[in-house]
Scaffold this motif. Sequence first.
Motif, PDB file in Angstrom:
ATOM      1  N   ARG A 107      37.710 -30.258 -15.082  1.00  0.00           N
ATOM      2  CA  ARG A 107      37.750 -28.795 -14.962  1.00  0.00           C
ATOM      3  C   ARG A 107      36.550 -28.203 -14.229  1.00  0.00           C
ATOM      4  NH1 ARG A 107      41.668 -27.175 -18.817  1.00  0.00           N
ATOM      5  NH2 ARG A 107      41.477 -25.115 -17.912  1.00  0.00           N
ATOM      6  N   ILE A 108      36.125 -28.855 -13.163  1.00  0.00           N
ATOM      7  CA  ILE A 108      35.070 -28.267 -12.343  1.00  0.00           C
ATOM      8  C   ILE A 108      35.690 -27.142 -11.517  1.00  0.00           C
ATOM      9  CG2 ILE A 108      33.659 -30.334 -12.216  1.00  0.00           C
ATOM     10  CD1 ILE A 108      35.074 -30.520  -9.354  1.00  0.00           C
ATOM     11  N   PHE A 109      34.854 -26.300 -10.926  1.00  0.00           N
ATOM     12  CA  PHE A 109      35.364 -25.200 -10.111  1.00  0.00           C
ATOM     13  C   PHE A 109      35.627 -25.733  -8.706  1.00  0.00           C
ATOM     14  CE2 PHE A 109      32.583 -23.277 -13.376  1.00  0.00           C
ATOM     15  CZ  PHE A 109      33.607 -22.709 -14.122  1.00  0.00           C
ATOM     16  N   PRO A 110      36.900 -25.867  -8.332  1.00  0.00           N
ATOM     17  CA  PRO A 110      37.228 -26.626  -7.120  1.00  0.00           C
ATOM     18  C   PRO A 110      36.740 -25.991  -5.818  1.00  0.00           C
ATOM     19  CG  PRO A 110      39.201 -25.582  -8.036  1.00  0.00           C
ATOM     20  CD  PRO A 110      38.097 -25.388  -9.026  1.00  0.00           C
ATOM     21  N   ARG A 111      36.683 -24.665  -5.782  1.00  0.00           N
ATOM     22  CA  ARG A 111      36.280 -24.018  -4.526  1.00  0.00           C
ATOM     23  C   ARG A 111      34.844 -23.516  -4.575  1.00  0.00           C
ATOM     24  NH1 ARG A 111      41.232 -23.065  -5.749  1.00  0.00           N
ATOM     25  NH2 ARG A 111      40.768 -21.073  -6.717  1.00  0.00           N
ATOM     26  N   MET A 112      34.064 -24.079  -5.491  1.00  0.00           N
ATOM     27  CA  MET A 112      32.630 -23.812  -5.484  1.00  0.00           C
ATOM     28  C   MET A 112      31.927 -25.102  -5.124  1.00  0.00           C
ATOM     29  SD  MET A 112      32.210 -21.428  -8.860  1.00  0.00           S
ATOM     30  CE  MET A 112      31.172 -20.069  -8.450  1.00  0.00           C
ATOM     31  N   GLU A 137      26.752 -24.790  -6.727  1.00  0.00           N
ATOM     32  CA  GLU A 137      27.230 -23.621  -7.478  1.00  0.00           C
ATOM     33  C   GLU A 137      27.816 -24.018  -8.825  1.00  0.00           C
ATOM     34  OE1 GLU A 137      28.580 -20.384  -4.075  1.00  0.00           O
ATOM     35  OE2 GLU A 137      29.896 -22.079  -4.456  1.00  0.00           O
ATOM     36  N   MET A 139      26.569 -22.681 -12.404  1.00  0.00           N
ATOM     37  CA  MET A 139      27.412 -22.081 -13.432  1.00  0.00           C
ATOM     38  C   MET A 139      27.125 -22.702 -14.792  1.00  0.00           C
ATOM     39  SD  MET A 139      29.310 -19.610 -12.438  1.00  0.00           S
ATOM     40  CE  MET A 139      27.964 -19.075 -11.426  1.00  0.00           C
ATOM     41  N   PHE A 188      24.573 -20.851 -16.548  1.00  0.00           N
ATOM     42  CA  PHE A 188      24.878 -19.414 -16.460  1.00  0.00           C
ATOM     43  C   PHE A 188      24.083 -18.552 -17.435  1.00  0.00           C
ATOM     44  CE2 PHE A 188      27.416 -15.627 -17.475  1.00  0.00           C
ATOM     45  CZ  PHE A 188      27.520 -15.083 -16.209  1.00  0.00           C
ATOM     46  N   LYS A 201      32.413 -28.825  -1.555  1.00  0.00           N
ATOM     47  CA  LYS A 201      33.205 -28.121  -2.574  1.00  0.00           C
ATOM     48  C   LYS A 201      33.611 -29.107  -3.667  1.00  0.00           C
ATOM     49  CE  LYS A 201      33.484 -24.016  -0.841  1.00  0.00           C
ATOM     50  NZ  LYS A 201      34.041 -23.514   0.402  1.00  0.00           N
ATOM     51  N   LYS A 241      29.512 -14.707  -8.806  1.00  0.00           N
ATOM     52  CA  LYS A 241      29.890 -16.119  -8.917  1.00  0.00           C
ATOM     53  C   LYS A 241      30.694 -16.350 -10.185  1.00  0.00           C
ATOM     54  CE  LYS A 241      26.018 -17.831  -6.248  1.00  0.00           C
ATOM     55  NZ  LYS A 241      24.716 -18.497  -6.300  1.00  0.00           N
ATOM     56  N   ARG A 280      34.175 -15.570  -9.410  1.00  0.00           N
ATOM     57  CA  ARG A 280      34.862 -16.652  -8.686  1.00  0.00           C
ATOM     58  C   ARG A 280      35.191 -17.795  -9.630  1.00  0.00           C
ATOM     59  NH1 ARG A 280      30.546 -17.947  -4.939  1.00  0.00           N
ATOM     60  NH2 ARG A 280      31.725 -19.705  -4.156  1.00  0.00           N
ATOM     61  N   ALA A 281      34.230 -18.155 -10.469  1.00  0.00           N
ATOM     62  CA  ALA A 281      34.463 -19.254 -11.410  1.00  0.00           C
ATOM     63  C   ALA A 281      35.657 -18.919 -12.306  1.00  0.00           C
ATOM     64  CB  ALA A 281      33.206 -19.499 -12.244  1.00  0.00           C
ATOM     65  N   SER A 337      38.133 -16.991 -11.689  1.00  0.00           N
ATOM     66  CA  SER A 337      39.406 -17.033 -10.977  1.00  0.00           C
ATOM     67  C   SER A 337      39.831 -18.468 -10.678  1.00  0.00           C
ATOM     68  CB  SER A 337      39.330 -16.203  -9.690  1.00  0.00           C
ATOM     69  OG  SER A 337      38.957 -16.994  -8.603  1.00  0.00           O
ATOM     70  N   GLN A 338      38.867 -19.373 -10.620  1.00  0.00           N
ATOM     71  CA  GLN A 338      39.232 -20.759 -10.325  1.00  0.00           C
ATOM     72  C   GLN A 338      39.620 -21.546 -11.573  1.00  0.00           C
ATOM     73  OE1 GLN A 338      36.237 -22.575  -7.772  1.00  0.00           O
ATOM     74  NE2 GLN A 338      36.134 -20.705  -6.557  1.00  0.00           N
ATOM     75  N   ASP A 339      39.021 -21.214 -12.699  1.00  0.00           N
ATOM     76  CA  ASP A 339      39.370 -21.892 -13.944  1.00  0.00           C
ATOM     77  C   ASP A 339      38.842 -21.067 -15.105  1.00  0.00           C
ATOM     78  OD1 ASP A 339      39.631 -23.548 -16.190  1.00  0.00           O
ATOM     79  OD2 ASP A 339      39.490 -25.352 -14.960  1.00  0.00           O
ATOM     80  N   GLU A 387      44.823 -21.050   0.082  1.00  0.00           N
ATOM     81  CA  GLU A 387      43.859 -21.733  -0.788  1.00  0.00           C
ATOM     82  C   GLU A 387      42.874 -22.689  -0.124  1.00  0.00           C
ATOM     83  OE1 GLU A 387      44.842 -22.265  -4.933  1.00  0.00           O
ATOM     84  OE2 GLU A 387      44.104 -20.382  -4.126  1.00  0.00           O
ATOM     85  N   GLU A 429      37.826 -19.735   0.680  1.00  0.00           N
ATOM     86  CA  GLU A 429      37.718 -19.562  -0.742  1.00  0.00           C
ATOM     87  C   GLU A 429      38.524 -18.423  -1.331  1.00  0.00           C
ATOM     88  OE1 GLU A 429      33.895 -20.021  -3.461  1.00  0.00           O
ATOM     89  OE2 GLU A 429      33.849 -20.106  -1.312  1.00  0.00           O
ATOM     90  N   LYS A 430      39.165 -18.706  -2.443  1.00  0.00           N
ATOM     91  CA  LYS A 430      39.774 -17.663  -3.259  1.00  0.00           C
ATOM     92  C   LYS A 430      38.646 -16.889  -3.913  1.00  0.00           C
ATOM     93  CE  LYS A 430      42.155 -18.273  -7.192  1.00  0.00           C
ATOM     94  NZ  LYS A 430      43.124 -18.664  -8.188  1.00  0.00           N
TER      95      LYS A 430
END
Lengths: 235, 316
Positions: free
Chosen positions: A86-91, A95, A99, A102, A131, B190, B193-194, B196-198, B310, B314-315
Amino acid sequence: MLKVENLHTHYGQIEALKGISLEVNDGEIVTLIGANGAGKSTTLKTISGQLAPTQGTVSLDGEIVSGLLAHKVTEKGIIQVPEGRRIFPRMTVAENLEMGAFLRKDAEGIKEDLEQVFTLFPRLKERINQKGGTLSGGEQQMLAMGRGIMARPKLLMLDEPSMGLAPVVVETIFEIIERLNKEGITILLVEQNAAMALSVAHRGYVLEVGSIALEGPGKELLHNEQVRKTYLGES
Amino acid sequence: MSGDVIVQQLVNGITLGGLYALIALGYTLVYGIMLMINFAHSEMFMAGGYVGLFVLKALTNEAWVGAGTVGFFTGGVFGLIVLFLIVFLSAAILVGILGVVIERFAYRPLRHAPRLAPLISAIGVSIFLQNAVLLWVDSKALPFPAVMPVVTVFKAGGVTVNSLQILILVTTLLLLAFLDTFVSKTRIGKAMRATSQDRDAAGLMGIDINQVIGLAFFIGPALGGIAGVFHGMYYGSVKFDMGFLPGMKSFTAAVIGGIGNLRGAMLGGFVLGILESLAAGFLSAGYKDVVAFAILILVLIFRPGGLLGESVVEKV
Ligand SMILES: Nc1ncnc2c1ncn2[C@@H]1O[C@H](COP(=O)(O)OP(=O)(O)O)[C@@H](O)[C@H]1O
Ligand SMILES: [Mg+2]
């Protein structure tokens, strides 16, 4: 440190946890093993506040944390590295790690922990601007663990960190788990790979369809006949 | 068809596209985080038009604020700038708050309900808001006072660019740049964004999901509200159902760009505004809506994920 008492959790009408009690002491590695669907992830999710228990309590150092939302439990220092990374795929890798930290404000400490993550997982440093979604499964697991370390956890809960990984990578992951523990992080480890998990754990619990069936020191469970038959594939 | 017409339609299209982009961001922000299409968003745009109108009227009403104040606001460039800043800020803030309130009471209770439930709730909110304006304000279009003199800034051949178009474009670009920087550079951006991604993983990081959702429901409507004020100024009036078509178009723009993707919404807005205006110039004004939705269909057929689907950018 962590005390779970008579925990019940439901998905709608389905009772996934039927009164679980377990304890993790300061500095321990405790493992929770069990077959697919036994309720291991449900246990971790209830502890971390992703699910609310219908009965029973979770407490950390004597303070009740069950009933809190996930971000509040995180604030208390219980950090879950979820099943499936469950990592953030588009970060980016950087980043994602950011997180993990955070809630922290101590810039110095964050920097130190980042260095430590890169020492433990040099691969992440090489891919720092990549990414998360483009990493291999093993690298993603490293990132998920690194992200957990960045929170400076009191208790780190790992949900099946070895799932779907090549045996060499599994070795690395378990070495890191032991190393983190030696550096003072208390660990609750959920695994289907019972042999590996029991060999690194101080103590273990065996979960069967929502209830604790057995508990004891890791080495003892590893030699327990019932465990060997059911979870280690011996006959 | 002369070159002048094309250039003129391009200018018009970019202006319109800026408005679409501002509104589209609201759809895409909320979708990115909630996986929900906020059908009430077109009414945020409408509400912005009304708030802008009322604040503008109040601040230029001598009986309310005094002749001196009105003189200051309308007497010179500086006064006008202050006046418009107040008008836009109040529209952004009040509509932003409206968005947060709507989320709190109409969507949050349905967060764990089947996905159709919040959609229906959103349609209900949309109908409610339109009818509230219809009943309590007016059923007719209200004229938007032309307080700011619209002057021609640039004229060459048959092409003119006026001060309002420039104001719209510059403000829009500034807001887009601001939002883009906000989500890529700031801690809370950020976190958005996080989330929205999960969403679950974001909660495990210690991110307060409700706060992030609240923020999305503030920023989106605030931008939509600003677009509503511009729309009122540009077309000279506001009406209770003014949100419908721009809302549909901007939703289309968000889908064209790749719903959930912020830069996609910006791009989609401009692409739609420009193509639609060109179609109005080349064919006839009556074709512009046909063209807009034909583009939507084409994009959905050939790039179902949108222009910036996608994997490319980036979304949120
Ligand atoms: N979201 C869910 N909805 C309904 N049932 C679920 C859900 N997640 C898990 N379960 C059920 O709860 C039980 C325990 O699941 P889980 O905790 O994921 O097991 P494990 O992690 O040990 O494989 C299983 O029977 C599973 O089917
Ligand atoms: Mg599991």
